[in-house]
Design a protein around this motif. Structure first.
Motif, mmCIF file in Angstrom:
data_model
loop_
_atom_site.group_PDB
_atom_site.id
_atom_site.type_symbol
_atom_site.label_atom_id
_atom_site.label_comp_id
_atom_site.label_asym_id
_atom_site.label_seq_id
_atom_site.Cartn_x
_atom_site.Cartn_y
_atom_site.Cartn_z
ATOM 1 N N SER A 75 -19.357 25.121 44.220
ATOM 2 C CA SER A 75 -18.538 24.356 45.160
ATOM 3 C C SER A 75 -17.453 25.224 45.789
ATOM 4 C CB SER A 75 -17.918 23.162 44.447
ATOM 5 O OG SER A 75 -17.225 22.337 45.356
ATOM 6 N N LEU A 76 -16.771 26.022 44.985
ATOM 7 C CA LEU A 76 -15.723 26.901 45.524
ATOM 8 C C LEU A 76 -16.304 27.876 46.552
ATOM 9 C CD1 LEU A 76 -13.690 27.816 42.306
ATOM 10 C CD2 LEU A 76 -12.942 26.337 44.172
ATOM 11 N N LEU A 77 -17.467 28.406 46.264
ATOM 12 C CA LEU A 77 -18.088 29.369 47.173
ATOM 13 C C LEU A 77 -18.545 28.697 48.461
ATOM 14 C CD1 LEU A 77 -20.081 31.400 44.515
ATOM 15 C CD2 LEU A 77 -18.336 32.355 46.053
ATOM 16 N N LYS A 78 -19.135 27.518 48.351
ATOM 17 C CA LYS A 78 -19.625 26.836 49.550
ATOM 18 C C LYS A 78 -18.491 26.453 50.483
ATOM 19 C CE LYS A 78 -22.244 22.861 51.219
ATOM 20 N NZ LYS A 78 -23.063 21.671 50.861
ATOM 21 N N HIS A 79 -17.396 25.952 49.931
ATOM 22 C CA HIS A 79 -16.310 25.426 50.764
ATOM 23 C C HIS A 79 -15.148 26.405 50.901
ATOM 24 C CE1 HIS A 79 -18.036 21.405 51.237
ATOM 25 N NE2 HIS A 79 -18.459 21.536 49.989
ATOM 26 N N LYS A 80 -15.291 27.584 50.292
ATOM 27 C CA LYS A 80 -14.229 28.588 50.334
ATOM 28 C C LYS A 80 -12.902 27.995 49.842
ATOM 29 C CE LYS A 80 -16.327 31.309 54.039
ATOM 30 N NZ LYS A 80 -17.624 30.634 53.943
ATOM 31 N N PHE A 82 -11.262 24.405 47.270
ATOM 32 C CA PHE A 82 -11.507 23.155 46.550
ATOM 33 C C PHE A 82 -11.909 22.042 47.496
ATOM 34 C CE2 PHE A 82 -9.881 19.125 44.764
ATOM 35 C CZ PHE A 82 -10.666 19.082 43.609
ATOM 36 N N ASN A 83 -13.002 21.361 47.183
ATOM 37 C CA ASN A 83 -13.433 20.158 47.884
ATOM 38 C C ASN A 83 -13.760 19.119 46.818
ATOM 39 O OD1 ASN A 83 -15.545 18.236 48.984
ATOM 40 N ND2 ASN A 83 -15.015 19.323 50.859
ATOM 41 N N ALA A 84 -12.904 18.135 46.682
ATOM 42 C CA ALA A 84 -13.004 17.183 45.572
ATOM 43 C C ALA A 84 -14.321 16.424 45.571
ATOM 44 C CB ALA A 84 -11.836 16.196 45.628
ATOM 45 N N GLU A 85 -14.727 15.917 46.728
ATOM 46 C CA GLU A 85 -15.946 15.121 46.787
ATOM 47 C C GLU A 85 -17.174 15.957 46.442
ATOM 48 O OE1 GLU A 85 -13.556 15.131 49.090
ATOM 49 O OE2 GLU A 85 -12.746 13.134 48.628
ATOM 50 N N ASP A 86 -17.233 17.159 46.978
ATOM 51 C CA ASP A 86 -18.387 18.008 46.698
ATOM 52 C C ASP A 86 -18.460 18.383 45.225
ATOM 53 O OD1 ASP A 86 -20.632 19.887 47.667
ATOM 54 O OD2 ASP A 86 -19.299 21.254 46.618
ATOM 55 N N ASP A 346 -21.086 37.724 41.077
ATOM 56 C CA ASP A 346 -21.164 38.690 42.173
ATOM 57 C C ASP A 346 -20.691 38.070 43.489
ATOM 58 O OD1 ASP A 346 -22.185 40.525 40.401
ATOM 59 O OD2 ASP A 346 -24.274 40.250 41.015
ATOM 60 N N ASN A 347 -21.057 36.822 43.722
ATOM 61 C CA ASN A 347 -20.638 36.150 44.959
ATOM 62 C C ASN A 347 -19.128 35.904 44.980
ATOM 63 O OD1 ASN A 347 -23.253 36.118 45.896
ATOM 64 N ND2 ASN A 347 -23.670 34.014 45.285
ATOM 65 N N LEU A 348 -18.564 35.563 43.836
ATOM 66 C CA LEU A 348 -17.108 35.392 43.770
ATOM 67 C C LEU A 348 -16.401 36.713 44.006
ATOM 68 C CD1 LEU A 348 -16.820 32.910 40.761
ATOM 69 C CD2 LEU A 348 -15.973 32.497 43.068
ATOM 70 N N TYR A 349 -16.931 37.783 43.437
ATOM 71 C CA TYR A 349 -16.349 39.110 43.649
ATOM 72 C C TYR A 349 -16.415 39.490 45.129
ATOM 73 C CZ TYR A 349 -15.821 44.185 43.593
ATOM 74 O OH TYR A 349 -15.417 45.461 43.845
#
Length: 355
Positions: A75-80, A82-86, A346-349
């Motif tokens: 979720s963090l990666l998709k929305h860059k 916090f998105n509560a609903e997602d 890796d994506n978070l990095y």
């Protein structure tokens, strides 16, 4: 990996999440067993490490700790951010789709059911209504919060707390649950940002303690919600106890558990996870030849109680400092969810590098 060497940042991102995964998978078989000893943990680990064909290898399954952590990362990666609903939708979707019992608590699954069965304009509402409106002070926030520390790698502790609080409040709204998750997030964040070797234990504990004192005074001075009646200590006091325990060479498990806890509450599990990481910086009788990450996991599990969550939190901190190289390959390969954990790390990095 030599203990004097510090891993690269990319390795430490991987180490944090893989370290948490391994702690969860290794700790699950021991959760709330009547009696857990270091010898029984060693026997288990030796079995994992034994040479076996792929056909005979038993993959260790992860629990709700990892399943929810993976959803947070995605979720963090998709929305860059916090998105509560997602994030809520991902939690519920994974729970209802899983064919494996991940050991979720009943109060959390009730929240998932509310999200799924009702049109929720406020996804924070179900958690806030539990326990007569006080919310849960369990360790469910802390067990899954490691990716928040990675995502906020370049940010200060105040921004980290904002994100940690939002993620935690989806399922745990008691102030002790929220503060505990932040303490775990801050411990990972500090370990990840520590470039000193040997590890500066006193400095680390001082920063954690000062932050907890500040937020505890702010929280319990502003809100009427108080710690449960049977809780004699707050996080800052338990951190002081950790410092005292580390200065001694004769601390027995019974005393540790009585003071720090090893149960499902945030107050009764997050401090002992931090202690396990710090204690494992030095040699431990019976674990000669093991590196600090290995000692962290094996020692954390040997403390008993909520072993999967305690080991996953301790493993996240240790992995964030020591890096992926410190985690034995055989340990990693025996854990369900390794490839997706590596990918998320890796994506978070990559995200942090670009922002």
């Amino acid at each position: 990996m030599a203990e004097s060497q510090l891993a690269s940042l990319a390795s430490r991102f991987r180490g944090c999440l893989i370290g948490a995964l391994v702690g969860d998978c290794f700790g699950e078989p021991f959760e709330f067993l009547g009696r857990v000893t270091l010898e029984s943990v060693k026997t288990f680990v030796h079995h994992v490490e034994a040479d076996k064909s792929k056909k005979d290898t038993k993959i260790l399954h992860y629990t709700d700790d990892t399943e929810m952590r993976l959803s947070i990362e995605a979720s963090l990666l998709k929305h860059k951010g916090f998105n509560a609903e997602d994030m809520a939708n991902r939690f519920a979707k994974e729970y209802f789709a899983s064919k494996i019992d991940r050991n979720y608590g009943a109060h959390v699954t009730k929240i998932f059911s509310d999200w799924s069965s009702k049109h929720m304009e406020d996804v924070f509402l179900p958690a806030s209504q539990q326990f007569n409106g006080t919310g849960s002070y369990g360790n469910g926030g802390g067990m899954r919060i490691a990716p928040a520390a990675l995502f906020m790698y370049k940010e200060n502790s105040h921004k980290l707390k904002e994100l940690s609080d939002k993620i935690t409040r989806l399922t745990h709204t008691h102030k002790l649950g929220i503060l505990g998750a932040y303490l775990q997030a801050l411990a990972v964040h500090l370990a990840l940002n520590t470039a000193e070797s040997p590890f500066p234990t006193d400095k680390f504990l001082q920063e954690l303690t000062e932050s907890m004192i500040y937020h505890e005074e702010e929280t319990f001075g502003k809100y009427s919600q108080k710690p449960p009646s049977d809780s004699l200590k707050l996080y800052s006091q338990k951190l002081n106890a950790i410092k005292e325990f580390l200065a001694r060479s004769d601390v027995e498990k019974k005393e540790l558990v009585k003071t720090l806890g090893h149960d499902v509450t945030a107050l009764g599990s997050i401090p002992i996870s931090i202690y396990a990481f710090l204690r494992a910086l030095s040699e431990i009788n019976g674990l000669e030849g093991r590196n600090p990450y290995e000692r962290t996991i094996m020692y954390a599990i040997s403390l008993g109680g909520d072993t999967d969550t305690i080991a996953t939190m301790a493993g996240a901190i240790a992995g964030a400092y020591w890096g992926e190289e410190a985690i034995p390959q055989k340990w990693q390969k025996n854990c369900e969810g390794l490839s997706v954990t590596q990918k998320h790390a890796d994506n978070l990095y990559d995200y942090v590098k670009k922002h």
